[in-house]
Enzyme design. Sequence first.
Site, PDB file in Angstrom:
ATOM      1  N   GLY A  12       0.451  -1.306  -0.296  1.00  0.00           N
ATOM      2  CA  GLY A  12      -0.170  -0.114  -0.318  1.00  0.00           C
ATOM      3  C   GLY A  12       0.893   1.721  -0.030  1.00  0.00           C
ATOM      4  N   ASN A  14       1.717   3.113  -2.734  1.00  0.00           N
ATOM      5  CA  ASN A  14       0.407   3.665  -3.246  1.00  0.00           C
ATOM      6  C   ASN A  14      -0.549   4.794  -3.090  1.00  0.00           C
ATOM      7  OD1 ASN A  14       1.665   4.558  -6.729  1.00  0.00           O
ATOM      8  ND2 ASN A  14       1.987   2.114  -6.209  1.00  0.00           N
ATOM      9  N   MET A  90      -4.276  -7.585  -6.931  1.00  0.00           N
ATOM     10  CA  MET A  90      -4.024  -7.947  -7.385  1.00  0.00           C
ATOM     11  C   MET A  90      -4.933  -9.149  -8.081  1.00  0.00           C
ATOM     12  SD  MET A  90      -1.091  -7.949  -7.390  1.00  0.00           S
ATOM     13  CE  MET A  90       0.062  -9.285  -8.607  1.00  0.00           C
ATOM     14  N   ARG A  91      -5.502  -8.982  -8.308  1.00  0.00           N
ATOM     15  CA  ARG A  91      -6.845  -9.864  -8.964  1.00  0.00           C
ATOM     16  C   ARG A  91      -7.205  -9.503 -10.312  1.00  0.00           C
ATOM     17  NH1 ARG A  91     -10.408 -13.225  -6.036  1.00  0.00           N
ATOM     18  NH2 ARG A  91     -11.893 -12.753  -7.441  1.00  0.00           N
ATOM     19  N   LEU A  92      -7.936 -10.169 -11.086  1.00  0.00           N
ATOM     20  CA  LEU A  92      -8.283  -9.712 -12.668  1.00  0.00           C
ATOM     21  C   LEU A  92      -9.831  -9.323 -12.544  1.00  0.00           C
ATOM     22  CD1 LEU A  92      -6.972 -12.439 -15.203  1.00  0.00           C
ATOM     23  CD2 LEU A  92      -6.313  -8.897 -14.912  1.00  0.00           C
ATOM     24  N   ASN A 107      -5.381   1.740 -12.829  1.00  0.00           N
ATOM     25  CA  ASN A 107      -4.062   1.126 -13.028  1.00  0.00           C
ATOM     26  C   ASN A 107      -2.871   1.630 -12.759  1.00  0.00           C
ATOM     27  OD1 ASN A 107      -3.230  -0.898 -11.772  1.00  0.00           O
ATOM     28  ND2 ASN A 107      -2.824  -1.916 -13.280  1.00  0.00           N
ATOM     29  N   HIS A 109       1.027   0.488 -13.489  1.00  0.00           N
ATOM     30  CA  HIS A 109       1.840  -0.913 -13.914  1.00  0.00           C
ATOM     31  C   HIS A 109       2.992  -0.401 -13.910  1.00  0.00           C
ATOM     32  CE1 HIS A 109       2.786  -4.628 -15.439  1.00  0.00           C
ATOM     33  NE2 HIS A 109       3.479  -3.942 -16.306  1.00  0.00           N
TER      34      HIS A 109
HETATM   35  C1  GRF Z   1       3.424  -1.266  -7.406  1.00  0.00           C
HETATM   36  O1  GRF Z   1       4.456  -1.329  -7.609  1.00  0.00           O
HETATM   37  C2  GRF Z   1       2.330  -1.295  -8.770  1.00  0.00           C
HETATM   38  O2  GRF Z   1       3.134  -0.794 -10.368  1.00  0.00           O
HETATM   39  C3  GRF Z   1       1.372  -2.616  -8.995  1.00  0.00           C
HETATM   40  O3  GRF Z   1       1.124  -3.388  -7.652  1.00  0.00           O
HETATM   41  C4  GRF Z   1       2.383  -2.285  -7.199  1.00  0.00           C
HETATM   42  C5  GRF Z   1       1.411  -1.620  -5.880  1.00  0.00           C
HETATM   43  O4  GRF Z   1       3.043  -1.667  -4.956  1.00  0.00           O
HETATM   44  N1  GRF Z   1      -0.030  -2.909  -9.970  1.00  0.00           N
HETATM   45  P1  GRF Z   1       2.406  -0.841  -3.345  1.00  0.00           P
HETATM   46  O5  GRF Z   1       1.782  -2.052  -2.516  1.00  0.00           O
HETATM   47  O6  GRF Z   1       1.251   0.261  -3.955  1.00  0.00           O
HETATM   48  O7  GRF Z   1       3.399  -0.424  -2.436  1.00  0.00           O
END
Ligand code: GRF
Length: 201
Positions: A12, A14, A90-92, A107, A109
């Site tokens: 988390g 981000n 982490m789910r589609l 999203n 990436h």
């Molecule tokens: C990030 O690297 C993002 O690009 C990917 O999942 C990771 C999440 O990191 N989709 P965090 O949980 O926000 O530290």
Amino acid sequence: MKNIAVLVSGEGTNLEAILEAVDEKEITGKVVMVISDQAKAHALERAKNHGVKAQFVDPRFYESRKEYDRALVKLLKNEAVDLVVLAGFMRLLSPLFIDAFPLRIMNIHPSLLPSFKGLDGIGQACRYGVKVTGCTVHFVEEGLDSGPIILQEAVPVIQRDTVETLHQRIHAAEHRIYATAIDLFCRDMLKVEGRRCLIID
Ligand code: GRF
């Protein structure tokens, strides 16, 4: 003021950057809820520390992906969510979910899309030997990591970088561009024309 929900599965960082940007009024929106599919996600603690409603929704209670997504959509609609932000979720997502929020799911990436889609974008870049990689914020459509691109930031790959050192540099860039992209959405400054996402005044 737009209502934002953040979906998470793990650390988390981000989410933390987004919550801080909201607190600093760098994002002109409100995070109304954080949802995790993992009970132990540290992201849930981070949400609570910022006084944001945090909820674990256990996939094991639902008989299919579609039913799980239906439950999430209901929760999000109940909170009148305008923007769904995926931050390490982490789910589609099923078409049912994506159709419920057209061009209202973002999203991030950890590569310069369309390079290195899918899992382990940073490891893929290291192994390929590129000199520049980065991160991408995009709208979510059906198809893996393939919706219209909102923002990208390039990150150099330095000699002797490991996945861990490159990960740190990419994460710092992610935290910058995700907050900016969310704020642009909240200000109604994003306009999608075909595959291109324009930033308008
Ligand atoms: C990030 O690297 C993002 O690009 C990917 O999942 C990771 C999440 O990191 N989709 P965090 O949980 O926000 O530290």
